[in-house]
Design a protein around this motif. Sequence first.
Motif, mmCIF file in Angstrom:
data_model
loop_
_atom_site.group_PDB
_atom_site.id
_atom_site.type_symbol
_atom_site.label_atom_id
_atom_site.label_comp_id
_atom_site.label_asym_id
_atom_site.label_seq_id
_atom_site.Cartn_x
_atom_site.Cartn_y
_atom_site.Cartn_z
ATOM 1 N N ALA A 247 132.638 30.731 77.769
ATOM 2 C CA ALA A 247 131.260 30.818 77.269
ATOM 3 C C ALA A 247 131.085 32.054 76.394
ATOM 4 N N LYS A 248 131.688 33.160 76.785
ATOM 5 C CA LYS A 248 131.569 34.383 75.988
ATOM 6 C C LYS A 248 132.282 34.251 74.652
ATOM 7 N N ASP A 249 133.445 33.591 74.662
ATOM 8 C CA ASP A 249 134.150 33.358 73.399
ATOM 9 C C ASP A 249 133.325 32.478 72.479
ATOM 10 N N MET A 250 132.735 31.434 73.038
ATOM 11 C CA MET A 250 131.907 30.540 72.246
ATOM 12 C C MET A 250 130.676 31.283 71.701
ATOM 13 N N ALA A 251 130.073 32.119 72.526
ATOM 14 C CA ALA A 251 128.915 32.904 72.089
ATOM 15 C C ALA A 251 129.304 33.841 70.952
ATOM 16 N N GLN A 252 130.462 34.479 71.057
ATOM 17 C CA GLN A 252 130.937 35.382 70.006
ATOM 18 C C GLN A 252 131.137 34.626 68.691
ATOM 19 N N GLN A 253 131.712 33.429 68.769
ATOM 20 C CA GLN A 253 131.922 32.620 67.574
ATOM 21 C C GLN A 253 130.588 32.204 66.948
ATOM 22 N N ASN B 22 116.588 36.213 58.491
ATOM 23 C CA ASN B 22 116.040 36.981 59.612
ATOM 24 C C ASN B 22 116.035 36.145 60.889
ATOM 25 N N ARG B 23 115.762 34.861 60.767
ATOM 26 C CA ARG B 23 115.769 33.972 61.933
ATOM 27 C C ARG B 23 117.178 33.834 62.498
ATOM 28 N N TYR B 24 118.184 33.733 61.627
ATOM 29 C CA TYR B 24 119.567 33.646 62.093
ATOM 30 C C TYR B 24 119.966 34.913 62.858
ATOM 31 N N VAL B 25 119.525 36.060 62.364
ATOM 32 C CA VAL B 25 119.821 37.321 63.052
ATOM 33 C C VAL B 25 119.125 37.343 64.416
ATOM 34 N N GLN B 26 117.898 36.875 64.460
ATOM 35 C CA GLN B 26 117.157 36.817 65.723
ATOM 36 C C GLN B 26 117.886 35.918 66.729
ATOM 37 N N LEU B 27 118.375 34.771 66.286
ATOM 38 C CA LEU B 27 119.111 33.874 67.170
ATOM 39 C C LEU B 27 120.414 34.511 67.647
ATOM 40 N N ALA B 28 121.116 35.204 66.752
ATOM 41 C CA ALA B 28 122.365 35.868 67.123
ATOM 42 C C ALA B 28 122.113 36.951 68.174
ATOM 43 N N ARG B 29 121.045 37.710 68.015
ATOM 44 C CA ARG B 29 120.712 38.746 68.996
ATOM 45 C C ARG B 29 120.382 38.118 70.347
ATOM 46 N N ARG B 30 119.656 37.014 70.336
ATOM 47 C CA ARG B 30 119.291 36.345 71.589
ATOM 48 C C ARG B 30 120.531 35.815 72.313
ATOM 49 N N ILE B 31 121.470 35.243 71.562
ATOM 50 C CA ILE B 31 122.715 34.759 72.167
ATOM 51 C C ILE B 31 123.501 35.921 72.756
ATOM 52 N N ALA B 32 123.577 37.036 72.017
ATOM 53 C CA ALA B 32 124.311 38.211 72.498
ATOM 54 C C ALA B 32 123.705 38.749 73.791
ATOM 55 N N MET B 33 122.399 38.771 73.872
ATOM 56 C CA MET B 33 121.756 39.272 75.095
ATOM 57 C C MET B 33 121.942 38.305 76.260
ATOM 58 N N ARG B 34 121.828 37.022 75.994
ATOM 59 C CA ARG B 34 121.936 36.031 77.067
ATOM 60 C C ARG B 34 123.330 36.011 77.676
ATOM 61 N N TYR B 35 124.366 36.077 76.832
ATOM 62 C CA TYR B 35 125.740 36.001 77.327
ATOM 63 C C TYR B 35 126.391 37.365 77.498
ATOM 64 N N ARG B 36 125.615 38.426 77.276
ATOM 65 C CA ARG B 36 126.095 39.799 77.410
ATOM 66 C C ARG B 36 127.361 40.028 76.586
ATOM 67 N N VAL B 37 127.249 39.689 75.316
ATOM 68 C CA VAL B 37 128.342 39.859 74.354
ATOM 69 C C VAL B 37 127.876 40.863 73.315
ATOM 70 N N ARG B 38 128.769 41.739 72.922
ATOM 71 C CA ARG B 38 128.424 42.707 71.884
ATOM 72 C C ARG B 38 128.514 42.071 70.505
ATOM 73 N N ILE B 39 127.581 42.437 69.662
ATOM 74 C CA ILE B 39 127.665 42.049 68.267
ATOM 75 C C ILE B 39 128.643 43.014 67.610
#
Length: 99
Positions: free
Chosen positions: A9-15, A36-53
């Motif tokens: 899941a973390k690998d998929m989130a990173q991708q 800006n919306r794409y960045v917002q979605l990327a930040r939300r995925i990073a927070m949910r799966y605890r993955v660093r951008i």
Amino acid sequence: MRKKQKGWAKDMAQQRIIRLFELADHEFKAHPERSNRYVQLARRIAMRYRVRIPQELKQKVCKHCHAYLVQGVTARTRLQDTHITTTCLVCGEQMRRPY
């Protein structure tokens, strides 16, 4: 079994995060608000799966208003004596990084 699922899941989130930043870069000229919306979605995925951008992608986002930064359009970069100052032209805040 659980550890494999979490790693997957973390690998998929990173991708997905990397892909969203690619889309933000590609769409910026035609639709800056979509970037800006794409960045917002990327930040939300990073927070949910605890993955660093990744650091090189994180520098493309304003730390205050989370706008997608493009040099000359939504960001201005200046060299100071000891650091690099990036000014967000959307909110006016400055972000500083050492050389």
